[in-house]
Structure formats: C-alpha cells, structure tokens
Design an enzyme around this catalytic site. Sequence first.
Site, PDB file in Angstrom:
ATOM      1  N   SER A 100       2.981  -2.297  10.439  1.00 54.90           N
ATOM      2  CA  SER A 100       4.426  -2.376  10.680  1.00 54.90           C
ATOM      3  C   SER A 100       5.034  -3.742  10.323  1.00 54.90           C
ATOM      4  O   SER A 100       5.895  -4.247  11.053  1.00 54.90           O
ATOM      5  CB  SER A 100       4.764  -1.979  12.118  1.00 54.90           C
ATOM      6  OG  SER A 100       4.362  -0.640  12.349  1.00 54.90           O
ATOM      7  N   ASN A 156       0.870  -1.175   0.000  1.00 54.40           N
ATOM      8  CA  ASN A 156       0.000   0.000   0.000  1.00 54.40           C
ATOM      9  C   ASN A 156       0.906   1.224   0.000  1.00 54.40           C
ATOM     10  O   ASN A 156       1.480   1.574   1.016  1.00 54.40           O
ATOM     11  CB  ASN A 156      -0.895  -0.011   1.252  1.00 54.40           C
ATOM     12  CG  ASN A 156      -1.713   1.254   1.378  1.00 54.40           C
ATOM     13  OD1 ASN A 156      -1.842   2.021   0.422  1.00 54.40           O
ATOM     14  ND2 ASN A 156      -2.262   1.489   2.564  1.00 54.40           N
ATOM     15  N   TRP A 157       1.006   1.848  -1.164  1.00 51.57           N
ATOM     16  CA  TRP A 157       1.938   2.980  -1.289  1.00 51.57           C
ATOM     17  C   TRP A 157       1.379   4.278  -0.726  1.00 51.57           C
ATOM     18  O   TRP A 157       2.087   5.274  -0.663  1.00 51.57           O
ATOM     19  CB  TRP A 157       2.322   3.166  -2.769  1.00 51.57           C
ATOM     20  CG  TRP A 157       3.257   2.121  -3.289  1.00 51.57           C
ATOM     21  CD1 TRP A 157       3.911   1.163  -2.561  1.00 51.57           C
ATOM     22  CD2 TRP A 157       3.659   1.926  -4.663  1.00 51.57           C
ATOM     23  NE1 TRP A 157       4.697   0.388  -3.383  1.00 51.57           N
ATOM     24  CE2 TRP A 157       4.554   0.842  -4.678  1.00 51.57           C
ATOM     25  CE3 TRP A 157       3.333   2.555  -5.856  1.00 51.57           C
ATOM     26  CZ2 TRP A 157       5.144   0.384  -5.861  1.00 51.57           C
ATOM     27  CZ3 TRP A 157       3.916   2.100  -7.037  1.00 51.57           C
ATOM     28  CH2 TRP A 157       4.818   1.026  -7.032  1.00 51.57           C
ATOM     29  N   LYS A 158       0.105   4.273  -0.381  1.00 51.41           N
ATOM     30  CA  LYS A 158      -0.530   5.498   0.157  1.00 51.41           C
ATOM     31  C   LYS A 158      -0.249   6.685  -0.753  1.00 51.41           C
ATOM     32  O   LYS A 158      -0.259   6.540  -1.973  1.00 51.41           O
ATOM     33  CB  LYS A 158      -0.059   5.751   1.596  1.00 51.41           C
ATOM     34  CG  LYS A 158      -0.145   4.503   2.464  1.00 51.41           C
ATOM     35  CD  LYS A 158       0.029   4.786   3.921  1.00 51.41           C
ATOM     36  CE  LYS A 158       0.025   3.484   4.679  1.00 51.41           C
ATOM     37  NZ  LYS A 158      -0.041   3.639   6.111  1.00 51.41           N
ATOM     38  N   HIS A 168      -9.680   1.506   4.260  1.00 48.97           N
ATOM     39  CA  HIS A 168      -8.419   1.549   5.004  1.00 48.97           C
ATOM     40  C   HIS A 168      -8.614   2.454   6.223  1.00 48.97           C
ATOM     41  O   HIS A 168      -9.365   3.429   6.161  1.00 48.97           O
ATOM     42  CB  HIS A 168      -7.303   2.092   4.100  1.00 48.97           C
ATOM     43  CG  HIS A 168      -5.953   1.999   4.742  1.00 48.97           C
ATOM     44  ND1 HIS A 168      -5.496   2.941   5.631  1.00 48.97           N
ATOM     45  CD2 HIS A 168      -4.973   1.066   4.633  1.00 48.97           C
ATOM     46  CE1 HIS A 168      -4.289   2.588   6.044  1.00 48.97           C
ATOM     47  NE2 HIS A 168      -3.946   1.454   5.464  1.00 48.97           N
ATOM     48  N   GLY A 202       2.063   2.194  10.789  1.00 51.27           N
ATOM     49  CA  GLY A 202       3.024   3.282  10.662  1.00 51.27           C
ATOM     50  C   GLY A 202       3.682   3.679  11.969  1.00 51.27           C
ATOM     51  O   GLY A 202       4.332   4.715  12.060  1.00 51.27           O
ATOM     52  N   GLU A 247      -5.918  -4.844  10.301  1.00 50.36           N
ATOM     53  CA  GLU A 247      -4.863  -3.886  10.607  1.00 50.36           C
ATOM     54  C   GLU A 247      -5.199  -3.141  11.889  1.00 50.36           C
ATOM     55  O   GLU A 247      -6.001  -2.195  11.874  1.00 50.36           O
ATOM     56  CB  GLU A 247      -4.729  -2.865   9.473  1.00 50.36           C
ATOM     57  CG  GLU A 247      -4.459  -3.499   8.129  1.00 50.36           C
ATOM     58  CD  GLU A 247      -3.835  -2.499   7.165  1.00 50.36           C
ATOM     59  OE1 GLU A 247      -2.656  -2.701   6.814  1.00 50.36           O
ATOM     60  OE2 GLU A 247      -4.498  -1.521   6.799  1.00 50.36           O
TER      61      GLU A 247
HETATM   62  C1  PEP Z   1      -1.017   0.113   5.944  1.00 52.24           C
HETATM   63  O1  PEP Z   1      -1.164   1.285   5.750  1.00 52.24           O
HETATM   64  O2  PEP Z   1      -1.811  -0.669   5.409  1.00 52.24           O
HETATM   65  C2  PEP Z   1       0.082  -0.336   6.803  1.00 52.24           C
HETATM   66  C3  PEP Z   1       0.030  -1.520   7.297  1.00 52.24           C
HETATM   67  O3  PEP Z   1       1.103   0.547   7.028  1.00 52.24           O
HETATM   68  P1  PEP Z   1       2.534   0.222   7.756  1.00 52.24           P
HETATM   69  O4  PEP Z   1       3.036  -1.043   7.158  1.00 52.24           O
HETATM   70  O5  PEP Z   1       3.381   1.416   7.418  1.00 52.24           O
HETATM   71  O6  PEP Z   1       2.249   0.095   9.216  1.00 52.24           O
END
Ligand code: PEP
Length: 248
Positions: A212, A10-12, A96, A174, A168
Amino acid sequence: MMKKPLLAANWKMHLTLKEALELAQAIASVAQKYSERNVIIFAPYVYLYPLHEVLKNSQVQLGAQNLFYENQGAYTGEVAGFMLREVGCSWVLVAHSERRQYFHESNQTANLKIKRALQDGLMVMYCVGETLEQREENLTEKVVLSQLEEGLRGLSSSDFQSLAIAYEPVWAIGTGKNATPQDAQKVHEAIRHRLAELSQGQKDTPILYGGSVKPENIKELMAMPDVDGVLVGGASLKIDTFGPIVGF
Ligand code: PEP
C-alpha cells in the site's frame, strides 16, 4: 547502503497491452527527470517484449514477475530465465507473496529460482514478509529472517550485488493498510543485519518496502535509513499515482 532510490512497479495481472505501453511511456518520461533514481517495471510475461521496444532507450528497467527454476526442457507453460533475457528483462521478482499464497511457492523453490536467475544474468528481487497472524504472534522477524536464510542459501558473496530484497508484510498488500515507517524500518534493519551475515559483509543489497505505498506515504517511508526503495502494486497502475512516487 544503496545510493540510488529504487522505485518498482508490480503490475500483477492488470492492464491491456495498449494501456501497458502507454503507461510505460509515461513512466519513462517522468523517470527521465530523475536520473538519480532507478525505476523498474515488473510486467506480465506476454507484454515484456513490446515493453522492451518502448523502454529500450529509456532509463526504465524491465522485469518479469516470475520464472521457472529449470534452464529449459519439457515444462509446458513455464518460462526460463534465459528467455526473460531474450526479451529484454534485466530483473525478475521471486516469491511474491501472491505466488507463495496461490501457487504454494516455498523458500526452497524460491532458492532454486534465485540461483537460476542469477546464473542467467538477471537481477533478482526476492520478496519476503509475514502474514497478519504471524505478526500478531510476534513472529515477524523469525519468519522474515528464515525466508532470507532459506531463500538465499548457497549464494556467493558477489551474488548479493545482483539482489534486492522486497519486504512486504502480507497484511499490507492491496489492503490500503501500510506498515508505519517505523515498523518497516525495524524489520529492514533486521534484514540488513542478516544480509551482512549471509553475504559475508555485503552492505549494498537494496531493501525495498512494499504494501500500500502511495503518493501520500512515499516520502516518510523513503526517509527511513534502511528503506532503499519501494515495490508498488495498485498505485503503479496509473501515472497519476506512480508518477509522484517516482518523483517523490
Ligand atoms: C505488491 O504487490 O507488491 C504490492 C505492494 O501491492 P500494493 O502496493 O497494491 O499493496
């Protein structure tokens, strides 16, 4: 149970176009060595078509990070599911936690989006997860299961074959803090159970963990019986970290 591990980026709202195309190419090269894995890139809308051009002969699938729940019409600034198909997407992320947090998306709008995406022939990755406050109040399962029930209301049994769930925990996104594999497994097991009930017996809907994920913890997460894959934010932005996740 899902047979092929699913590794999703997920590049956001990151990367220039040039960086995105180079990274996609690098991911496709790594993925080529692991034909038994499914790799998906969820990219910003405006990069989707150029990415499709780079990825169309690879095994990497393309997804958008959002869609609108109407088919078409006077909805300035929104993007429809059929448009995502037009530019080469096979997947879309729905709800999300950042969309829930900053854009006030609810389980009800998630439900509309999921139904629209399925009608448009997209595969849906529906995101669920509790906040830190909810976890501390022991509400994790209650919150996650109601996100599932409300978000997936009205789906047919076969719709569950075009679906993946990303669990999640919001406090792990993050932040560098990840749920322990055992914590994740416990919630995944509850999700698996509820999915079987909601779908009247479908057992193949993959359940991904997100929060993470990095090269250092991918193996132990994937070792859990109900973790079928991972959704990766920060560590998906560099081939040095996403490469080892694809090839865990
Ligand atoms: C996400 O945004 O789906 C995510 C899991 O981010 P991160 O891996 O940076 O925690």
